[in-house]
Design a protein around this motif. Structure first.
Motif, PDB file in Angstrom:
ATOM      1  N   ILE A 172     -11.463 -37.737  11.575  1.00 19.29           N
ATOM      2  CA  ILE A 172     -10.579 -37.143  10.565  1.00 19.29           C
ATOM      3  C   ILE A 172     -11.438 -36.627   9.418  1.00 19.29           C
ATOM      4  N   ASP A 173     -11.202 -35.377   9.020  1.00 20.79           N
ATOM      5  CA  ASP A 173     -11.984 -34.750   7.947  1.00 20.79           C
ATOM      6  C   ASP A 173     -11.157 -34.691   6.662  1.00 20.79           C
ATOM      7  N   CYS A 174     -11.675 -35.299   5.608  1.00 24.14           N
ATOM      8  CA  CYS A 174     -10.950 -35.375   4.330  1.00 24.14           C
ATOM      9  C   CYS A 174     -11.834 -34.839   3.211  1.00 24.14           C
ATOM     10  N   TYR A 215     -16.013 -25.421  10.135  1.00 26.95           N
ATOM     11  CA  TYR A 215     -14.667 -25.436   9.538  1.00 26.95           C
ATOM     12  C   TYR A 215     -13.986 -24.084   9.672  1.00 26.95           C
ATOM     13  N   SER A 216     -12.689 -24.062   9.409  1.00 24.04           N
ATOM     14  CA  SER A 216     -11.840 -22.873   9.573  1.00 24.04           C
ATOM     15  C   SER A 216     -12.017 -22.226  10.956  1.00 24.04           C
ATOM     16  N   PRO A 217     -12.005 -23.031  12.034  1.00 27.60           N
ATOM     17  CA  PRO A 217     -12.262 -22.477  13.370  1.00 27.60           C
ATOM     18  C   PRO A 217     -11.185 -21.516  13.845  1.00 27.60           C
ATOM     19  N   LEU A 218      -9.977 -21.615  13.234  1.00 28.73           N
ATOM     20  CA  LEU A 218      -8.863 -20.768  13.691  1.00 28.73           C
ATOM     21  C   LEU A 218      -8.597 -19.615  12.721  1.00 28.73           C
ATOM     22  N   GLY A 219      -9.428 -19.500  11.693  1.00 26.69           N
ATOM     23  CA  GLY A 219      -9.229 -18.429  10.719  1.00 26.69           C
ATOM     24  C   GLY A 219      -8.523 -18.892   9.463  1.00 26.69           C
ATOM     25  N   SER A 220      -8.320 -20.225   9.345  1.00 28.11           N
ATOM     26  CA  SER A 220      -7.906 -20.850   8.074  1.00 28.11           C
ATOM     27  C   SER A 220      -6.472 -20.619   7.615  1.00 28.11           C
ATOM     28  N   GLY A 221      -5.606 -20.000   8.418  1.00 27.14           N
ATOM     29  CA  GLY A 221      -4.199 -19.866   8.008  1.00 27.14           C
ATOM     30  C   GLY A 221      -4.092 -19.229   6.631  1.00 27.14           C
ATOM     31  N   PRO A 230     -10.137 -28.400  13.451  1.00 30.24           N
ATOM     32  CA  PRO A 230      -8.929 -27.613  13.209  1.00 30.24           C
ATOM     33  C   PRO A 230      -7.893 -28.413  12.427  1.00 30.24           C
ATOM     34  N   LYS A 231      -7.267 -27.744  11.462  1.00 30.27           N
ATOM     35  CA  LYS A 231      -6.196 -28.386  10.678  1.00 30.27           C
ATOM     36  C   LYS A 231      -4.853 -28.065  11.291  1.00 30.27           C
ATOM     37  N   SER A 232      -3.995 -29.074  11.425  1.00 32.99           N
ATOM     38  CA  SER A 232      -2.598 -28.805  11.750  1.00 32.99           C
ATOM     39  C   SER A 232      -1.750 -29.961  11.254  1.00 32.99           C
ATOM     40  N   THR A 233      -0.515 -29.637  10.845  1.00 36.23           N
ATOM     41  CA  THR A 233       0.451 -30.702  10.558  1.00 36.23           C
ATOM     42  C   THR A 233       1.606 -30.627  11.553  1.00 36.23           C
ATOM     43  N   ASN A 250       2.961 -30.527  17.989  1.00 36.65           N
ATOM     44  CA  ASN A 250       2.517 -29.886  19.243  1.00 36.65           C
ATOM     45  C   ASN A 250       1.120 -29.298  19.106  1.00 36.65           C
ATOM     46  N   ARG A 251       0.868 -28.671  17.934  1.00 33.78           N
ATOM     47  CA  ARG A 251      -0.454 -28.039  17.768  1.00 33.78           C
ATOM     48  C   ARG A 251      -1.552 -29.101  17.572  1.00 33.78           C
ATOM     49  N   ILE A 252      -1.208 -30.220  16.928  1.00 31.87           N
ATOM     50  CA  ILE A 252      -2.207 -31.302  16.796  1.00 31.87           C
ATOM     51  C   ILE A 252      -2.646 -31.742  18.199  1.00 31.87           C
ATOM     52  N   GLU A 271      -2.185 -30.080  21.112  1.00 32.48           N
ATOM     53  CA  GLU A 271      -2.775 -28.933  21.832  1.00 32.48           C
ATOM     54  C   GLU A 271      -4.255 -28.767  21.456  1.00 32.48           C
ATOM     55  N   ASN A 272      -4.556 -28.933  20.178  1.00 38.45           N
ATOM     56  CA  ASN A 272      -5.930 -28.695  19.725  1.00 38.45           C
ATOM     57  C   ASN A 272      -6.899 -29.700  20.344  1.00 38.45           C
ATOM     58  N   LEU A 273      -6.486 -30.952  20.455  1.00 36.32           N
ATOM     59  CA  LEU A 273      -7.368 -31.961  21.060  1.00 36.32           C
ATOM     60  C   LEU A 273      -7.579 -31.676  22.548  1.00 36.32           C
TER      61      LEU A 273
HETATM   62  P1  NDP Z   1      -8.105 -23.703  10.432  1.00 39.36           P
HETATM   63  O1  NDP Z   1      -8.993 -22.615  10.883  1.00 39.36           O
HETATM   64  O2  NDP Z   1      -8.182 -25.032  11.033  1.00 39.36           O
HETATM   65  O3  NDP Z   1      -6.610 -23.124  10.526  1.00 39.36           O
HETATM   66  C1  NDP Z   1      -5.505 -23.871  10.128  1.00 39.36           C
HETATM   67  C2  NDP Z   1      -4.270 -23.000  10.313  1.00 39.36           C
HETATM   68  O4  NDP Z   1      -4.065 -22.738  11.692  1.00 39.36           O
HETATM   69  C3  NDP Z   1      -3.020 -23.644   9.791  1.00 39.36           C
HETATM   70  O5  NDP Z   1      -2.218 -22.616   9.261  1.00 39.36           O
HETATM   71  C4  NDP Z   1      -2.390 -24.252  11.042  1.00 39.36           C
HETATM   72  O6  NDP Z   1      -0.981 -24.312  10.882  1.00 39.36           O
HETATM   73  C5  NDP Z   1      -2.767 -23.244  12.099  1.00 39.36           C
HETATM   74  N1  NDP Z   1      -2.969 -23.814  13.448  1.00 39.36           N
HETATM   75  C6  NDP Z   1      -3.446 -25.029  13.782  1.00 39.36           C
HETATM   76  N2  NDP Z   1      -3.559 -25.172  15.105  1.00 39.36           N
HETATM   77  C7  NDP Z   1      -3.125 -24.013  15.651  1.00 39.36           C
HETATM   78  C8  NDP Z   1      -3.007 -23.533  16.978  1.00 39.36           C
HETATM   79  N3  NDP Z   1      -3.364 -24.286  18.038  1.00 39.36           N
HETATM   80  N4  NDP Z   1      -2.510 -22.279  17.162  1.00 39.36           N
HETATM   81  C9  NDP Z   1      -2.162 -21.503  16.102  1.00 39.36           C
HETATM   82  N5  NDP Z   1      -2.259 -21.890  14.825  1.00 39.36           N
HETATM   83  C10 NDP Z   1      -2.752 -23.134  14.593  1.00 39.36           C
HETATM   84  O7  NDP Z   1      -8.255 -23.779   8.837  1.00 39.36           O
HETATM   85  P2  NDP Z   1      -8.902 -24.655   7.711  1.00 39.36           P
HETATM   86  O8  NDP Z   1      -9.466 -23.690   6.727  1.00 39.36           O
HETATM   87  O9  NDP Z   1      -7.901 -25.640   7.269  1.00 39.36           O
HETATM   88  O10 NDP Z   1     -10.145 -25.400   8.366  1.00 39.36           O
HETATM   89  C11 NDP Z   1     -10.041 -26.615   9.059  1.00 39.36           C
HETATM   90  C12 NDP Z   1     -10.546 -27.798   8.247  1.00 39.36           C
HETATM   91  O11 NDP Z   1     -11.911 -27.611   7.868  1.00 39.36           O
HETATM   92  C13 NDP Z   1      -9.850 -27.997   6.888  1.00 39.36           C
HETATM   93  O12 NDP Z   1      -8.547 -28.517   7.021  1.00 39.36           O
HETATM   94  C14 NDP Z   1     -10.829 -28.904   6.200  1.00 39.36           C
HETATM   95  O13 NDP Z   1     -10.690 -30.226   6.674  1.00 39.36           O
HETATM   96  C15 NDP Z   1     -12.159 -28.275   6.639  1.00 39.36           C
HETATM   97  N6  NDP Z   1     -12.656 -27.259   5.657  1.00 39.36           N
HETATM   98  C16 NDP Z   1     -13.795 -27.560   4.957  1.00 39.36           C
HETATM   99  C17 NDP Z   1     -14.287 -26.687   4.021  1.00 39.36           C
HETATM  100  C18 NDP Z   1     -15.528 -27.036   3.277  1.00 39.36           C
HETATM  101  O14 NDP Z   1     -15.811 -26.390   2.245  1.00 39.36           O
HETATM  102  N7  NDP Z   1     -16.298 -27.995   3.731  1.00 39.36           N
HETATM  103  C19 NDP Z   1     -13.624 -25.396   3.729  1.00 39.36           C
HETATM  104  C20 NDP Z   1     -12.480 -25.139   4.571  1.00 39.36           C
HETATM  105  C21 NDP Z   1     -12.029 -26.043   5.495  1.00 39.36           C
HETATM  106  P3  NDP Z   1      -0.128 -25.651  11.220  1.00 39.36           P
HETATM  107  O15 NDP Z   1      -0.618 -26.742  10.296  1.00 39.36           O
HETATM  108  O16 NDP Z   1       1.269 -25.233  10.920  1.00 39.36           O
HETATM  109  O17 NDP Z   1      -0.365 -25.954  12.664  1.00 39.36           O
END
Ligand code: NDP
Length: 316
Positions: free
Chosen positions: A42-44, A207-213, A261-264, A267-269, A271-273
Motif C-alpha cells: 500500500i502506497d501512502c 506512479y501514475s501508471p494509468l495516466g493519473s485520472g 495504480p490508485k483505485s477506490t 472491481n478496478r481494485i 482487476e488491477n491486481l
Molecule cells: P493512476 O495512474 O493510478 O490513475 C488513477 C485513476 O485511474 C483514477 O481516476 C482511477 O479511478 C482510475 N483507474 C484505476 N484503475 C483503473 C482501471 N483498471 N481502468 C480504468 N481506470 C482506472 O494515478 P495516480 O496519479 O493516483 O498514481 C497512482 C499512485 O501513485 C497514487 O495514488 C500515489 O499513491 C502515487 N503517486 C505518487 C506521486 C509521487 O510524487 N511520489 C505522484 C503521483 C502519484 P477509480 O479510483 O475510480 O478507479
C-alpha cells in the motif's frame, strides 16, 4: 506476481495500491478491499491528507487476523515542509500514529524540494521555500537514516529524483536510496533513469501508471493525451482479453519496477491486481516502446515561482 528483493532479503510485491486522491470517505473501504483480496503493498503519503483513514483500514484488517501486519508492505512519504533534520522524525511519528503502525516498510523523501515548516500543503510565494543550500538533501537524508537506525522504518528512499539529484545525494552518503518512486508509463518510459538505478541497485516504483485520472489544475499538462484510450494499448488489451489498465500495469511489472495504480472502485481494485496474470510478448513490448513521448502528467511546474530555486525540478 513479480517481487522486488532488497539487500537484506526483504521482498516487495510489484503491484500495490495507490492512495493519492482517494477520498476520505472511500479510502478505508478501498484499502480493506485491497488487503482482503491479495494486495500486500500500500502506497501512502502524509500530503494525501488521508493517512488516518488508511490507518483505520489497517487497524480493522489486522485485528480480524486474516492478514498480518508483517505480511503487508507499507510505504509513506515525508512532506516537503519537514526537511530540516529536527522535523523529520516528528513528521514520521505523526504518519505512524495516523496509520496506526509502529514501523513503516519504506519511507521516501517525497520531492527534492524543501518548504518552510509553517507551509501546509503547497507554498503560495517564493519566500515559503528553503533553497537546497539552506536545507541540503543530505541533511534530510541523515535524519531519515537515523529513523532507520531507530527501527521506525525498514527501508529508506526518495521520490521524484532525477539522475543529477540521485548523484548529488549519493555523493554525500554511504547509504544510497533503496527506492526511487517516479512517474512511469508508456508515454514516459525513463529508460536512462531506470538504467542508472539498476546499476546503482536502487529499486524503482512507477506512479501514475494509468495516466493519473483527474488532478488539480496546477498539475495538469496542456494537450493531455489519454493513456487508457491509446489505440495501441487498446489493441494489445483486446489481443490478450485484458483491460487497457491491466496492460499498462503489466507493462510496468514486466519491466521489473513496482507499480501502484490508485483505485477506490472494488472491481478496478481487483482487476488491477489480476494484471499480473497476463504476459506481454516481444511484439507488444516493441509497440509499447514506440509510444514514449517524454510526457509527464505530474508536471512539477507547481514548484516553480519567480524567486525560488526550483526551476525544472526533473532536470530534463
Ligand atoms: P493512476 O495512474 O493510478 O490513475 C488513477 C485513476 O485511474 C483514477 O481516476 C482511477 O479511478 C482510475 N483507474 C484505476 N484503475 C483503473 C482501471 N483498471 N481502468 C480504468 N481506470 C482506472 O494515478 P495516480 O496519479 O493516483 O498514481 C497512482 C499512485 O501513485 C497514487 O495514488 C500515489 O499513491 C502515487 N503517486 C505518487 C506521486 C509521487 O510524487 N511520489 C505522484 C503521483 C502519484 P477509480 O479510483 O475510480 O478507479
Amino acid at each position: 506476481m513479480k517481487q522486488l528483493t532488497f539487500k537484506n532479503g526483504d521482498k516487495l510485491d510489484a503491484i500495490g495500491l495507490g492512495t493519492w486522491k482517494s477520498e476520505k470517505g472511500e479510502v478505508t473501504k478501498a484499502v480493506k478491499i485491497a488487503l482482503n483480496n491479495g494486495y500486500k503493498h500500500i502506497d501512502c503519503a502524509a500530503v494525501y491528507g488521508n493517512e488516518a483513514e488508511v490507518g483505520q483500514a489497517f487497524s480493522e484488517v489486522f485485528s480480524e487476523g486474516k492478514v498480518k501486519r508483517e505480511d503487508v508492505w507499507v510505504t509513506s512519504k515525508l512532506w516537503n515542509n519537514a526537511h530540516k533534520k529536527e522535523d523529520v522524525i516528528p513528521a514520521l511519528k505523526q504518519t505512524l500514529k495516523d496509520l496506526q503502525l509502529d514501523y513503516l516498510d519504506l519511507y521516501l523523501m517525497h520531492w527534492p524540494v524543501a518548504f518552510k515548516p509553517e507551509v501546509e500543503g503547497f507554498p503560495e510565494s517564493a519566500d515559503d521555500y528553503f533553497s537546497l543550500d539552506e536545507v541540503p538533501l543530505s541533511e534530510t537524508w541523515g535524519a531519515m537514516l537515523e529513523a532507520k537506525k531507530k527501527g521506525l522504518v525498514k527501508h529508506i528512499g526518495v521520490s521524484n529524483f532525477s539522475i543529477p539529484k540521485l548523484k548529488e545525494l549519493m555523493a554525500d552518503t554511504d547509504h544510497a536510496p533503496e527506492m526511487n518512486q517516479v512517474e512511469l508509463h508508456p508515454y514516459l518510459q525513463q529508460d536512462e533513469l531506470l538504467e542508472f538505478c539498476s546499476k546503482n541497485e536502487i529499486h524503482v516504483t512507477g506512479y501514475s501508471p494509468l495516466g493519473s485520472g483527474d488532478r488539480p489544475d496546477g498539475m495538469k499538462a496542456d494537450d493531455e493525451p489519454s493513456l487508457l484510450e491509446n489505440p495501441t494499448i487498446n489493441k494489445i488489451a483486446k489481443k490478450h482479453g485484458a483491460s487497457p489498465g491491466q496492460i499498462l500495469i503489466k507493462w510496468s511489472e514486466q519491466r521489473g519496477t513496482a507499480v501502484i495504480p490508485k483505485s477506490t472502485n472494488e472491481n478496478r481494485i481487483k482487476e488491477n491486481l489480476q494484471s499480473a496474470g497476463y504476459q506481454l510478448d516481444e511484439e507488444d513490448l516493441k509497440e509499447i516502446a514506440d509510444l514514449d513521448r517524454h510526457f509527464r502528467y505530474v508536471t512539477g511546474k507547481f514548484f516553480e515561482m519567480d524567486g525560488n530555486s526550483y526551476k525544472n525540478i526533473y532536470d530534463d
